[in-house]
Design an enzyme around this catalytic site. Structure first.
Site, PDB file in Angstrom:
ATOM      1  N   HIS A  48       0.875  -1.005   0.095  1.00 53.92           N
ATOM      2  CA  HIS A  48      -0.037   0.177  -0.182  1.00 53.92           C
ATOM      3  C   HIS A  48       1.033   1.148  -0.107  1.00 53.92           C
ATOM      4  CE1 HIS A  48      -3.657   2.104   1.468  1.00 53.92           C
ATOM      5  NE2 HIS A  48      -2.709   3.098   1.723  1.00 53.92           N
ATOM      6  N   CYS A  69      -3.687  10.116   5.167  1.00 50.72           N
ATOM      7  CA  CYS A  69      -4.110   9.552   6.635  1.00 50.72           C
ATOM      8  C   CYS A  69      -4.423  10.869   7.644  1.00 50.72           C
ATOM      9  CB  CYS A  69      -2.908   8.902   7.250  1.00 50.72           C
ATOM     10  SG  CYS A  69      -3.170   8.305   8.827  1.00 50.72           S
TER      11      CYS A  69
END
Length: 313
Positions: free
Chosen positions: A209, A242
């Site tokens: 990822h 994030c």
């Protein structure tokens, strides 16, 4: 077209979850469901649809159950729900997720900010969840976040990531993923970690990822695949970030990853024309420019749009 020896790489579409979780403007459940539908039409079958986390901390994911209610019957969809603890796992199972992705953060500082606990505590929770998963028959995967670096601690030693891998291997997860949460990894790191992981766990499915924060994302995808990873997370339009990692920007763009792999002679099953159109639609829905390059520049050559591979002499 592919040859008999050409590998196949699966792309896990993460735009509905990781792609949208950091958006400041509210994204409706209807838009998310339409994104899932269009991604399916582009050949993206396995998708991280949502996360079952505290809605006060990640408001964009407050509609997790409602979204799953809308998409759980979509033909061909393998719906993944992300969870941080046992409550999140139970919610994901009750909502009808086909898989649950559990997360452990390799750095202590980001673990405490992202999950409110130490790394060891996260591993203990995953042990508990793994036992529950066997009972209910819902497989789990484990993502090791900040595998290549931490925004607060800097370098994360490869040995620490591999030690976490060794701790979760006995739990027999469906897959283990290495996440470059802040986009600081480089191909040499990626290749080394994937090769070491394959040596430690030769039968384990490995996934990667990558965020494209420092424009190393696609190079890292190529390094991961060349080292033996066969699953790559990506987000249509390159959306994502994030909320708990300062400076983290979008994921590698699905259409860019698929285009590159097809040009390398590697099949993904993604229809590039459909993926590009969905990336453009998502850009319009969010009111922001796309981060990927293929959707801006166009497909080359046009045969790449067929979703297979371009033969390279």
């Amino acid at each position: 077209m592919t040859t008999e020896t050409s590998p196949t790489v699966e792309i896990v579409e993460v735009a509905p979850r990781d792609g949208l979780q950091n958006e400041q403007v509210h994204v409706s459940t209807a838009v998310k469901a339409e994104l899932v539908r269009q991604a399916l039409a582009a050949g993206l079958r396995r998708m991280e649809v949502t996360s079952f986390v505290n809605p006060q901390r990640v408001p964009q994911m407050a509609d997790a159950e409602a979204l799953m209610q809308d998409v759980r019957t979509y033909p061909g969809l393998t719906a993944i729900g992300l969870a941080m603890n046992r409550r999140g796992f139970d919610r994901a199972v009750a909502a009808g997720c086909d898989e649950v992705n559990m997360v452990v953060v390799a750095s202590e500082s980001l673990s405490r900010r992202n999950q409110g606990m130490a790394t060891a505590d996260s591993i203990a929770i995953i042990r508990e969840v793994a036992a529950a998963a066997r009972e209910v028959g819902t497989p789990i995967s484990v993502t090791i976040a900040a595998s290549f670096g931490c925004p607060f601690e800097g370098e994360v030693p490869e040995g620490r990531v591999l030690a976490i891998l060794e701790e979760v291997l006995p739990l027999a997860p469906l897959e283990i993923a290495f996440a470059d949460t802040i986009g600081c990894g480089v191909p040499s790191q990626v290749g080394s970690l994937v090769r070491q992981a394959r040596a430690l766990a030769p039968g384990m499915r490995l996934r990667c990822h990558f965020h494209n924060t420092r424009n190393t994302g696609l190079a890292n995808v190529a390094a991961a695949v060349e080292a033996g990873a066969r699953t790559i997370d990506a987000s249509l339009g390159g959306t994502g970030g994030c909320p708990f990692a300062p400076g983290a920007t979008g994921n590698v763009a699905t259409e860019d990853v698929a285009w590159m792999l097809h040009r390398m002679g590697i099949s993904t099953g993604v229809d590039l024309e459909e993926a590009v159109e969905t990336a453009k639609w998502l850009s319009d829905a969010l009111g922001k420019p796309m981060a990927g390059g293929v959707a801006k520049a166009g497909l080359f050559p046009k045969e790449a749009a067929l979703g297979g591979c371009v033969a390279v002499a």
